[in-house]
Design an enzyme around this catalytic site. Structure first.
Site, mmCIF file in Angstrom:
data_model
loop_
_atom_site.group_PDB
_atom_site.id
_atom_site.type_symbol
_atom_site.label_atom_id
_atom_site.label_comp_id
_atom_site.label_asym_id
_atom_site.label_seq_id
_atom_site.Cartn_x
_atom_site.Cartn_y
_atom_site.Cartn_z
ATOM 1 N N LYS A 40 56.562 -13.219 62.007
ATOM 2 C CA LYS A 40 57.628 -13.305 63.017
ATOM 3 C C LYS A 40 58.522 -14.512 62.717
ATOM 4 C CE LYS A 40 54.465 -15.954 65.823
ATOM 5 N NZ LYS A 40 53.259 -15.865 66.654
ATOM 6 N N HIS A 167 44.829 -13.783 73.063
ATOM 7 C CA HIS A 167 45.391 -14.921 72.335
ATOM 8 C C HIS A 167 44.880 -16.208 72.967
ATOM 9 C CE1 HIS A 167 48.034 -16.677 69.428
ATOM 10 N NE2 HIS A 167 48.867 -17.207 70.304
ATOM 11 N N ARG A 223 44.401 -13.521 62.566
ATOM 12 C CA ARG A 223 45.868 -13.453 62.639
ATOM 13 C C ARG A 223 46.504 -14.800 62.284
ATOM 14 N NH1 ARG A 223 44.878 -11.454 68.273
ATOM 15 N NH2 ARG A 223 45.927 -13.371 68.894
ATOM 16 N N TYR A 267 77.520 -41.909 64.448
ATOM 17 C CA TYR A 267 77.921 -41.843 65.857
ATOM 18 C C TYR A 267 77.121 -42.808 66.717
ATOM 19 C CZ TYR A 267 80.401 -37.420 64.983
ATOM 20 O OH TYR A 267 81.250 -36.460 64.533
ATOM 21 N N CYS A 314 73.904 -36.269 62.079
ATOM 22 C CA CYS A 314 75.079 -35.537 62.548
ATOM 23 C C CYS A 314 74.869 -34.038 62.347
ATOM 24 C CB CYS A 314 76.326 -35.976 61.792
ATOM 25 S SG CYS A 314 76.607 -37.759 61.816
ATOM 26 N N ASP A 316 76.332 -32.073 60.232
ATOM 27 C CA ASP A 316 76.367 -31.640 58.833
ATOM 28 C C ASP A 316 75.998 -32.738 57.846
ATOM 29 O OD1 ASP A 316 77.729 -29.203 59.760
ATOM 30 O OD2 ASP A 316 79.361 -30.613 60.159
HETATM 31 C C1 PLP Z 1 52.157 -16.330 66.124
HETATM 32 C C2 PLP Z 1 50.885 -15.708 66.489
HETATM 33 C C3 PLP Z 1 49.742 -15.894 65.701
HETATM 34 C C4 PLP Z 1 49.690 -16.875 64.538
HETATM 35 O O1 PLP Z 1 49.482 -18.166 65.025
HETATM 36 P P1 PLP Z 1 49.273 -19.435 64.053
HETATM 37 O O2 PLP Z 1 48.959 -20.533 64.968
HETATM 38 O O3 PLP Z 1 50.580 -19.632 63.343
HETATM 39 O O4 PLP Z 1 48.169 -19.090 63.121
HETATM 40 C C5 PLP Z 1 48.603 -15.178 66.050
HETATM 41 N N1 PLP Z 1 48.592 -14.341 67.114
HETATM 42 C C6 PLP Z 1 49.669 -14.161 67.897
HETATM 43 C C7 PLP Z 1 49.590 -13.241 69.065
HETATM 44 C C8 PLP Z 1 50.840 -14.846 67.626
HETATM 45 O O5 PLP Z 1 51.906 -14.676 68.423
#
Ligand code: PLP
Length: 376
Positions: A40, A167, A223, A267, A314, A316
């Protein structure tokens, strides 16, 4: 690299390291556990298409995306392994997702209704992964609603439950209390599903931190995101698995000047020279995703030495102090913002700590204006 690139600022993605990071993760979890790589956010800023193609060739079994659009782009680029849409597919995404064989995460009955209808139109069952919220407080069926959700789900004949997931909120924390509690609730949720005849073939909950810190929570699939890109979720995990940073960012000095004491830099004159100084201007700024929070804090590498940022970053441009760099600095000299030069290195953890954020945000932050080139 595009032959039309004129600016000297580039993010280089080391595909060889990406492959060996995946191999290290696969070796750690063993053959019985699948690996879903989170790609993602344009693969955490690394460029999703090249990253996914490389990881697929290296044996990645699943990809995880946030948006249906991200999944569709991967399919168009020839990614054929399963793709999990971590946020679900949304009111407008069911048909497109099914056409492109994207797997929805499901945690909502309205979405179940839409997916069921789309699947019945196609006369093809849709495999989904149910998400239960065991304590993250973000997406997922709240645990108290879980059994009711499961009971209503059975009416959707075109939905096939392939996986159940959750999660973790604090997998990288020192204390295991919250994670242990989430794991206990997850298993309870799985039991409730099994008692209703639901037979998921994939249970999963482990992100990078959890797959390292909690081997028993690897279940059928892990994951990882951050770890794939060679960044450790916590400093003490580095002994467990040998991964190396995939992204480096370099630019070249645009302009050098010698100034007397008392000269304000950038700045707001947040830095005023206290001695005769040699100041170099770099053609990179917060529009490139180089955080403004690094003003007067970050460092870069030049001629294998560290040089501090002076004054405000800045949009750029940014100024560095090269007074103490042994080799005379000239316009055109290479500067490393992230990565290695000589025996020095600037890690994403260092940038994140100076900018008071997390490595994820730094990596995702490098903007489209910074061309990605690949090596390896
Ligand atoms: C982004 C994500 C992960 C990966 O997490 P990391 O901390 O980068 O390993 C795993 N599961 C879900 C649901 C996520 O959104």
């Amino acid at each position: 690299m595009s032959s039309r690139q004129i600016r000297p600022t580039t993010a280089t993605i080391d595909l060889e390291r990406l492959r060996s990071n995946l191999e290290a993760i696969k070796a750690l979890v063993g053959e019985d556990v699948g690996v879903l790589c989170a790609v993602k956010g344009d693969a955490y800023g690394h460029g999703a298409i090249k990253v996914a193609q490389t990881l697929q060739d290296a044996g990645c079994e699943w990809f995880g995306v946030a948006l249906v659009e991200e999944g569709l782009r991967l399919r168009e680029a020839g990614i054929h392994v399963p793709i999990l849409c971590l946020e679900g597919v949304g009111p407008a995404g069911a048909d497109a997702a099914m056409r492109s064989r994207l797997t929805p995460v499901l945690y909502d009955l309205d979405e179940a209704e839409r997916i069921d209808r789309a699947a019945s139109r196609r006369h093809e069952p849709c495999g989904v992964h149910l998400k239960v919220d065991t304590g993250m407080g973000r997406l997922g069926v709240p645990l108290p609603d879980w059994e009711g959700f499961l009971d209503r789900l059975t009416q959707y004949r075109w939905i096939r439950v392939d996986g159940i997931m959750t999660h973790l909120s604090t997998a990288e924390a020192q204390s295991t209390t919250v994670t242990d509690e989430q794991a206990r609730k997850f298993l309870e949720a799985v039991r409730a599903a099994r008692s209703r005849g639901i037979r998921p073939t994939m249970l999963h909950m482990a992100n990078s931190a959890a797959l390292l810190g909690y081997p028993r929570l690897r279940f059928d699939l892990v994951r990882p995101g951050l770890l794939v890109y060679g960044v450790h979720p916590s400093p003490d995990s580095s002994a467990q698995v040998d991964v190396a940073p995939v992204m480096s960012v370099k630019t070249r000095v645009l302009f050098v000047k010698d100034v007397p004491p008392g000269v304000g830099i950038s700045y707001g004159r947040k830095f005023v020279t206290e001695r005769p100084s040699r100041i170099a201007t770099l053609p990179v700024g917060y529009a490139d995703g180089y955080p403004r929070a690094l003003s007067n804090r970050g460092e870069v590498l030049i001629h294998g030495e560290r040089a501090p940022i002076r004054g405000a970053v800045c949009m750029d441009l940014v100024m560095i102090d090269v007074t103490d760099v042994a080799t005379p600095v000239r316009a055109g000299d290479e500067v490393v913002l992230l990565g290695e030069q000589g025996d020095q290195r600037i890690t994403v953890e260092e940038l994140a700590s100076h900018a008071e954020t997390i490595p994820y945000e730094i990596l995702c932050g490098f903007s489209e204006r910074v061309p990605r080139s690949t090596s390896g």
